[in-house]
Design a protein around this motif. Sequence first.
Motif, short mmCIF file in Angstrom:
data_model
loop_
_atom_site.label_atom_id
_atom_site.label_comp_id
_atom_site.label_asym_id
_atom_site.label_seq_id
_atom_site.Cartn_x
_atom_site.Cartn_y
_atom_site.Cartn_z
N GLY A 101 -6.35 1.65 -8.84
CA GLY A 101 -6.66 1.31 -7.45
C GLY A 101 -5.48 0.86 -6.63
O GLY A 101 -5.64 0.24 -5.57
N LYS A 117 -7.53 2.28 3.65
CA LYS A 117 -7.80 1.64 2.36
C LYS A 117 -6.75 0.59 1.99
O LYS A 117 -6.76 0.09 0.86
CB LYS A 117 -7.85 2.71 1.25
N LYS A 118 -5.85 0.24 2.92
CA LYS A 118 -4.71 -0.59 2.55
C LYS A 118 -5.11 -1.93 1.98
O LYS A 118 -4.49 -2.44 1.03
CB LYS A 118 -3.75 -0.77 3.74
N GLU A 119 -6.18 -2.55 2.50
CA GLU A 119 -6.59 -3.86 1.98
C GLU A 119 -7.12 -3.75 0.55
O GLU A 119 -6.91 -4.66 -0.26
CB GLU A 119 -7.65 -4.49 2.91
N GLU A 120 -7.79 -2.65 0.25
CA GLU A 120 -8.26 -2.42 -1.13
C GLU A 120 -7.08 -2.30 -2.08
O GLU A 120 -7.09 -2.86 -3.19
CB GLU A 120 -9.10 -1.13 -1.21
N PHE A 121 -6.04 -1.55 -1.66
CA PHE A 121 -4.85 -1.40 -2.50
C PHE A 121 -4.19 -2.77 -2.75
O PHE A 121 -3.81 -3.09 -3.87
CB PHE A 121 -3.83 -0.47 -1.83
N PRO A 165 0.85 -1.19 0.00
CA PRO A 165 0.00 0.00 0.00
C PRO A 165 0.88 1.25 0.00
O PRO A 165 1.92 1.28 0.68
CB PRO A 165 -0.79 -0.12 1.31
N GLU A 194 -5.44 -5.78 -2.65
CA GLU A 194 -6.25 -6.64 -3.52
C GLU A 194 -6.12 -6.22 -4.98
O GLU A 194 -5.97 -7.05 -5.89
CB GLU A 194 -7.72 -6.59 -3.08
N ALA A 195 -6.16 -4.90 -5.23
CA ALA A 195 -6.02 -4.41 -6.61
C ALA A 195 -4.65 -4.75 -7.19
O ALA A 195 -4.54 -5.17 -8.35
CB ALA A 195 -6.23 -2.89 -6.64
#
Length: 358
Positions: free
Chosen positions: A304, A329-333, A278, A335-336
């Motif tokens: 993303g 938002k680290k988990e979203e980053f 991230p 995963e993307a």
Amino acid sequence: MSNAGKKIILTGGGTAGHVTPNIALMPELEKRGYEVFYVGSKEGMEKELIGNFDVPYYGISSGKLRRYFDLKNFTDPFRIQKGYHESRKLIRELQPDVVFSKGGFVTVPLVKAAAQKHVPCILHESDISPGLANRLCIKSADVICTNFPETIKHLPEGKAQVTGSPIRQELFEGDKKKGLDFCGFDDSKPVIMIIGGSLGSVRVNAAVREILPQLLMNYQVVHLCGREKLDKSLVGKKGYIQFEYIQKELKDLMKAADLVISRAGANAICELAALHKPNILIPLSLEASRGDQILNAESFERQGFSLVLKEEDLTSETLLTAVETAWEKKEEFIEAMKNGGHGDAVKKIVDIIDSVVN
């Protein structure tokens, strides 16, 4: 068809970003049976970097093509012409089956000479819009590898393939505990790593140091601040450590880092994507660059992978807000980035080299 006995010339120079991706390709090329040669400038940083490897190095004359007035504009064309003749001689001597160029002005005479001798040439463009050296070589290239899907529109139809940037395998082999121990950290708080590039960034360094008291409440901070940019008043501060530059231990520091604040040079951010880190990107402003870092960062934000903070918006307050948002938002980053395909660029590129040679 076997690649045994096949020869490849790697070329690229002027900055580390034009050399380290070539270094990342070397083990896979050698594994597939290629004999590897390197062509760079006679005294550039690439000579020193390649000197760490068992690869024959050939220096040629090179000059820079400038868009501004400089007295060297009168002499560099002669150096470029000399480099072209030296390149033709090297092509005759080495008899390569293919040339792979990572960019930088030293590559132009070699690529032109190789194409004139009907040797296949593959280019790699790191940034969204091709740099001048690569633009001069596009007509001579059989394939152009890119980091970003947006680059395709700037290139001849059918010539370009999105591969990502070759990442050194060693970066995937970091040890988190070694990284924490090296910094004198423990695992009680997450780690933020700040990377300002080899020269560092005065503005980024100042903003980070202004918010250190707030950051250290929740994080440990490792700060790669650039040559001669250490703050002696902060030496020994608990939870904070600064280095001018790190090379050997970088893989361990990357493994230990939970969030990275970085400039937006193409190779650096592709490493972050491949390692699923991230990140907050602070691209160089238009005043300090041709704008390539801004485009790179915007692409990563669209995909993303990153949160972007423009340099003109950088203050201690906006940086602190960016850290809080990126952490949420680290988990979203992650995963993307896992779905972004940046981890297998070495294989993709060497497969392309194989296809051109065979």
